[in-house]
Design an enzyme around this catalytic site. Structure first.
Site, PDB file in Angstrom:
ATOM      1  N   LYS A 174       0.744  -1.174  -0.044  1.00 48.68           N
ATOM      2  CA  LYS A 174       0.115  -0.140   0.180  1.00 48.68           C
ATOM      3  C   LYS A 174       0.888   1.278  -0.086  1.00 48.68           C
ATOM      4  CE  LYS A 174      -2.184  -1.903   3.347  1.00 48.68           C
ATOM      5  NZ  LYS A 174      -3.370  -2.309   4.563  1.00 48.68           N
ATOM      6  N   ASP A 210      -5.870  -6.478  10.146  1.00 50.46           N
ATOM      7  CA  ASP A 210      -7.305  -5.924   9.852  1.00 50.46           C
ATOM      8  C   ASP A 210      -8.336  -6.970   9.509  1.00 50.46           C
ATOM      9  OD1 ASP A 210      -6.047  -6.120   7.227  1.00 50.46           O
ATOM     10  OD2 ASP A 210      -6.851  -3.815   6.815  1.00 50.46           O
TER      11      ASP A 210
HETATM   12  C1  BGC Z   1      -1.877  -6.174   3.339  1.00 47.61           C
HETATM   13  C2  BGC Z   1      -2.634  -6.979   4.240  1.00 47.61           C
HETATM   14  C3  BGC Z   1      -3.973  -6.062   4.785  1.00 47.61           C
HETATM   15  C4  BGC Z   1      -4.635  -5.487   3.467  1.00 47.61           C
HETATM   16  C5  BGC Z   1      -5.905  -4.592   3.797  1.00 47.61           C
HETATM   17  C6  BGC Z   1      -2.975  -5.466   2.109  1.00 47.61           C
HETATM   18  O1  BGC Z   1      -1.946  -4.438   1.483  1.00 47.61           O
HETATM   19  O2  BGC Z   1      -0.903  -6.717   2.973  1.00 47.61           O
HETATM   20  O3  BGC Z   1      -1.935  -7.322   5.522  1.00 47.61           O
HETATM   21  O4  BGC Z   1      -4.690  -6.935   5.232  1.00 47.61           O
HETATM   22  O5  BGC Z   1      -3.813  -4.833   2.733  1.00 47.61           O
HETATM   23  O6  BGC Z   1      -5.673  -3.717   4.600  1.00 47.61           O
END
Ligand code: BGC
Length: 458
Positions: A174, A210
């Site tokens: 992200k 989450d």
């Molecule tokens: C992460 C996850 C997370 C998801 C939603 C992804 O980029 O790797 O760990 O649960 O985003 O937030």
């Protein structure tokens, strides 16, 4: 004299027809490259099951299948907890009360926007920012700084856990890049930051993703909930697995039979990318990783639309060439804007194109539908894959707790998920209920901490 208008008209019609045919061809090409048919979906399920199997066995797989060292709650868990939630552009600190009867309440919350330099600077600066957030929260809400509090840390990135409050960050997602964190235990980094800020009354007792928080929140009052899904900035899911089906986890003799497993499905890489997906991936900080996330989640759908818009301008099917520069800045089309377009709002006006033609406005809506429809169909297929992994014969009902802005707010997203479930599973789709579970990353973290501590009422 009479001839001219006729010739002109013929030319005009010819040109229009030609332009139209080309435009029609471009649109059908776009529909084709973003299509995700039922047969694509069935193939995805087969590959998903293979990858799940390898991941659970500790073999190479794009699905990491991370055991979370927690089982689902009974609903009797109780107590007061603090939760620290890091997963996107905001940091939240919350106080959560669990009443031991399936009810949870957030009694205080503070939000902080994470500045870009903190997301991309040193890990120490990032964790100092988290500790500062905790301190500001404690002061603002009048906490006694000498009284001890348990804190659950929701850290929504791929973390390889080795205990309920120990976990190593495998890689950032992200858009985060803070250096010196990958490969480290994030709970230890948080504890060190708390020490640096002289905060001595906080014990970090649990670490949660989450998705786990979302599953825990819903299953706190609904025993049929066995899966948690996030469809927001990022995407991921977790589910409740029988311990004997996790070969890489050595079963201890503590009487537990199930464990929540975090799939990290955003990284699934057996779904075919088109040229736009490849172009988007190449320009990211984590090229080659999180391929499914880049086709499905809110961080990327707007950017995919931007690439499509540029292409359609270049092909003479949208706006005019002189408008190209408006869409040249990366990530200038956000998924929120796309969502407004899908809902019928004038998306182009937001870019100063108030005088765009009806054709252009319709085109923007169409692009939004094409991209979000594929995203929802892939997400729905992945849900079907996990449910059929848990219960191939649909012997029981499955409540899937879902959180995230795409699911909650993007027009048509939820309906498109339901459609693909129906196409794939027929009547059995009725055995799957998708339930919104807001605030899983706050409340759910507290439930994880409560399950881990064994604190429950009678
Ligand atoms: C992460 C996850 C997370 C998801 C939603 C992804 O980029 O790797 O760990 O649960 O985003 O937030």
């Amino acid at each position: 004299m009479v001839v001219y208008p006729i010739i002109t008209t013929r030319h005009a019609i010819g040109h229009f027809m030609q332009g139209n045919a080309q435009t029609i061809e471009q649109w059908s090409r776009l529909e084709r490259v973003f299509s995700f048919s039922v047969s694509d979906a069935r193939k995805l399920i087969t590959c998903f099951h293979e990858e799940m199997k390898c991941g659970l066995a500790g073999q190479a797989s794009s699905l990491k299948m991370i055991p979370c060292y927690v089982r689902r709650p009974t609903g009797l868990e109780c107590g007061s907890y603090l939760a620290l939630d890091l997963g996107g552009t905001n940091l939240r600190v919350l106080a959560v009360e669990l009443d031991g009867r399936g009810g949870a309440n957030i009694s205080a919350v503070s939000r902080f926007v994470i500045p870009e330099p903190v997301m991309h600077g040193s890990g120490e600066a990032l964790f100092d920012f988290l500790a500062d957030g905790v301190l500001l929260f404690l002061e603002k809400h009048g906490y006694n700084l000498r009284q001890n509090h348990d804190l659950a840390f929701t850290f929504s990135f791929p973390v390889e856990q080795s205990a309920i409050n120990v976990g190593i960050l495998l890689n950032w997602t992200k858009g985060f890049t803070a250096f010196g964190v990958e490969g480290k235990d994030v709970v230890a980094l948080l504890r060190e930051a708390l020490v640096r800020k002289n905060i001595k009354n906080i014990s970090v007792t649990a670490l949660a993703n989450d998705t786990t928080g979302t599953l825990m929140t819903k299953s706190y009052d609904d025993a049929s909930c066995d899966m948690g899904v996030i469809l927001g900035t990022g995407t991921n899911a977790c589910y409740s697995e029988n311990l004997h089906r996790i070969p890489k986890y050595s079963v201890s003799d503590d009487g537990e039979r199930e464990m929540v497993v975090n799939l990290e499905w955003g990284n699934f890489d057996k779904v075919e990318m088109n040229g736009y997906d490849q172009e988007l991936d190449r320009a990211t900080r984590n090229a080659g990783l999180q391929r499914m996330e880049k086709m499905v989640s809110g961080m990327y759908l707007g950017e995919l639309a931007r690439l499509v818009i540029l292409d359609m301008i270049d092909n003479g099917c949208l706006l005019q060439k002189k408008h190209r520069y408006i869409f040249e800045r990366e990530y200038s089309v956000t998924t929120e804007l796309l969502s407004q377009a899908a809902g019928g709002e004038d998306f182009l006006a937001g870019f100063g194109l108030e005088n765009a033609t009806d054709h252009d406005r319709e085109a923007a809506v169409r692009i939004s539908h094409i991209i979000s429809r594929r995203a929802a169909r892939i997400a729905g297929t992945a849900i079907a894959a996990v449910v059929t992994w848990m219960d191939a014969g649909f012997e029981r009902h499955h409540t899937v707790a879902v959180d995230g802005s795409l699911f909650e707010k993007f027009p048509g997203f939820r309906t498109n998920i339901l459609h693909i479930l129906q196409e794939l599973l027929g009547d059995s789709a009725e055995k799957i209920a998708l339930c919104p579970a807001a605030d899983g990353s706050g409340i759910g973290a507290a439930i994880v901490a409560a399950v881990a501590s064994g604190r429950s009422g009678s």
